[in-house]
Design a protein around this motif. Structure first.
Motif, mmCIF file in Angstrom:
data_model
loop_
_atom_site.group_PDB
_atom_site.id
_atom_site.type_symbol
_atom_site.label_atom_id
_atom_site.label_comp_id
_atom_site.label_asym_id
_atom_site.label_seq_id
_atom_site.Cartn_x
_atom_site.Cartn_y
_atom_site.Cartn_z
ATOM 1 N N LEU A 172 0.838 -1.200 0.000
ATOM 2 C CA LEU A 172 0.000 0.000 0.000
ATOM 3 C C LEU A 172 0.875 1.253 0.000
ATOM 4 O O LEU A 172 0.644 2.177 -0.792
ATOM 5 C CB LEU A 172 -0.930 -0.007 1.212
ATOM 6 C CG LEU A 172 -1.824 1.219 1.401
ATOM 7 C CD1 LEU A 172 -2.753 1.418 0.213
ATOM 8 C CD2 LEU A 172 -2.602 1.092 2.703
ATOM 9 N N ALA A 173 1.851 1.282 0.866
ATOM 10 C CA ALA A 173 2.747 2.439 0.940
ATOM 11 C C ALA A 173 3.434 2.679 -0.391
ATOM 12 O O ALA A 173 3.534 3.826 -0.853
ATOM 13 C CB ALA A 173 3.783 2.221 2.051
ATOM 14 N N ASP A 174 3.882 1.616 -1.030
ATOM 15 C CA ASP A 174 4.542 1.736 -2.328
ATOM 16 C C ASP A 174 3.587 2.305 -3.381
ATOM 17 O O ASP A 174 3.958 3.185 -4.155
ATOM 18 C CB ASP A 174 5.077 0.362 -2.755
ATOM 19 C CG ASP A 174 5.896 0.440 -4.029
ATOM 20 O OD1 ASP A 174 6.858 1.244 -4.069
ATOM 21 O OD2 ASP A 174 5.568 -0.312 -4.980
ATOM 22 N N ARG A 175 2.353 1.827 -3.392
ATOM 23 C CA ARG A 175 1.385 2.282 -4.396
ATOM 24 C C ARG A 175 0.996 3.744 -4.237
ATOM 25 O O ARG A 175 0.676 4.400 -5.213
ATOM 26 C CB ARG A 175 0.131 1.411 -4.363
ATOM 27 C CG ARG A 175 0.347 0.043 -4.943
ATOM 28 C CD ARG A 175 -0.971 -0.646 -5.126
ATOM 29 N NE ARG A 175 -0.782 -2.038 -5.509
ATOM 30 C CZ ARG A 175 -1.744 -2.796 -5.970
ATOM 31 N NH1 ARG A 175 -2.966 -2.312 -6.114
ATOM 32 N NH2 ARG A 175 -1.508 -4.052 -6.295
ATOM 33 N N VAL A 176 0.975 4.227 -2.998
ATOM 34 C CA VAL A 176 0.548 5.617 -2.784
ATOM 35 C C VAL A 176 1.722 6.567 -2.581
ATOM 36 O O VAL A 176 1.515 7.759 -2.361
ATOM 37 C CB VAL A 176 -0.458 5.737 -1.613
ATOM 38 C CG1 VAL A 176 -1.712 4.926 -1.888
ATOM 39 C CG2 VAL A 176 0.174 5.351 -0.288
ATOM 40 N N GLN A 194 6.475 3.206 4.890
ATOM 41 C CA GLN A 194 5.522 2.332 5.582
ATOM 42 C C GLN A 194 4.926 2.941 6.850
ATOM 43 O O GLN A 194 3.718 2.831 7.072
ATOM 44 C CB GLN A 194 6.184 0.995 5.895
ATOM 45 C CG GLN A 194 6.449 0.181 4.642
ATOM 46 C CD GLN A 194 7.044 -1.174 4.958
ATOM 47 O OE1 GLN A 194 6.722 -1.779 5.962
ATOM 48 N NE2 GLN A 194 7.901 -1.664 4.074
ATOM 49 N N SER A 195 5.731 3.570 7.676
ATOM 50 C CA SER A 195 5.213 4.112 8.947
ATOM 51 C C SER A 195 4.162 5.202 8.737
ATOM 52 O O SER A 195 3.073 5.135 9.333
ATOM 53 C CB SER A 195 6.355 4.635 9.813
ATOM 54 O OG SER A 195 7.155 3.561 10.236
ATOM 55 N N PRO A 196 4.418 6.214 7.898
ATOM 56 C CA PRO A 196 3.363 7.220 7.673
ATOM 57 C C PRO A 196 2.106 6.627 7.022
ATOM 58 O O PRO A 196 0.984 7.061 7.316
ATOM 59 C CB PRO A 196 4.013 8.238 6.744
ATOM 60 C CG PRO A 196 5.473 8.055 6.903
ATOM 61 C CD PRO A 196 5.663 6.610 7.269
ATOM 62 N N CYS A 197 2.293 5.623 6.184
ATOM 63 C CA CYS A 197 1.141 4.981 5.540
ATOM 64 C C CYS A 197 0.280 4.283 6.593
ATOM 65 O O CYS A 197 -0.941 4.442 6.606
ATOM 66 C CB CYS A 197 1.620 3.987 4.481
ATOM 67 S SG CYS A 197 0.263 3.232 3.566
ATOM 68 N N LEU A 198 0.915 3.541 7.478
ATOM 69 C CA LEU A 198 0.184 2.847 8.529
ATOM 70 C C LEU A 198 -0.526 3.835 9.453
ATOM 71 O O LEU A 198 -1.674 3.616 9.850
ATOM 72 C CB LEU A 198 1.131 1.952 9.339
ATOM 73 C CG LEU A 198 0.484 1.056 10.389
ATOM 74 C CD1 LEU A 198 -0.571 0.146 9.761
ATOM 75 C CD2 LEU A 198 1.551 0.231 11.094
#
Length: 147
Positions: free
Chosen positions: A23-27, A31-35
């Motif tokens: 998900l983080a890669d796609r947006v 990883q931490s800010p995405c989570l």
């Protein structure tokens, strides 16, 4: 909510089981800010949950029917009685209170036409306050849930 949140939601809506790393890669986030964004969206109630989309035919519900229901009266007591009864019917997968020709539009899943006939005659038509039921048998469904 900003454009990154909207991107997160768009990906999760189609791929609810995606890993946080993917998900983080796609947006375009780490990883931490995405989570943190996903958790914030969950806590705010924007993401209401995750679910499995089941093939109805695989579980013996290969016929989908939309039933338009009109009530005899529209008093609060009649509406509440109908709503309490209809949500208890396992064959009814979605219930929408609508405007227009019907008071409610129900999505019903059953095994086949004889099963729907039995459901219609012996359960649906007998719910509190039901005046009429108009049924529409689905021939084909085109939606994101089928992909």
């Amino acid at each position: 909510m900003d454009e990154v949140d909207r991107s997160v939601l768009a990906v999760l809506e189609k791929h609810g089981r995606i890993s946080n790393a993917e998900l983080a890669d796609r947006v375009g986030l780490s990883q931490s800010p995405c989570l943190r964004r996903v958790r914030r969206l969950e806590e705010a109630g924007i993401i209401r949950g995750y679910r499995a989309v089941i093939d109805p035919a695989a579980v013996g519900r290969s016929l989908r029917v939309f039933a338009g229901v009109r009530l005899m009266r529209h008093t609060r007591a009649d509406v509440v009685a109908f709503e309490r009864a209809v949500i208890r019917l396992p064959e009814v997968t979605h219930t929408h209170h609508v405007t227009g020709n019907y008071d409610y539009l129900l999505e019903v899943e059953v095994a086949d036409l004889p099963a729907y006939e039995d459901f219609h005659a012996n359960r649906l038509a007998g719910l509190p306050g039901v005046a009429t039921v108009t049924s529409y048998v689905t021939m084909k469904t085109l939606s994101a849930d089928t992909t």
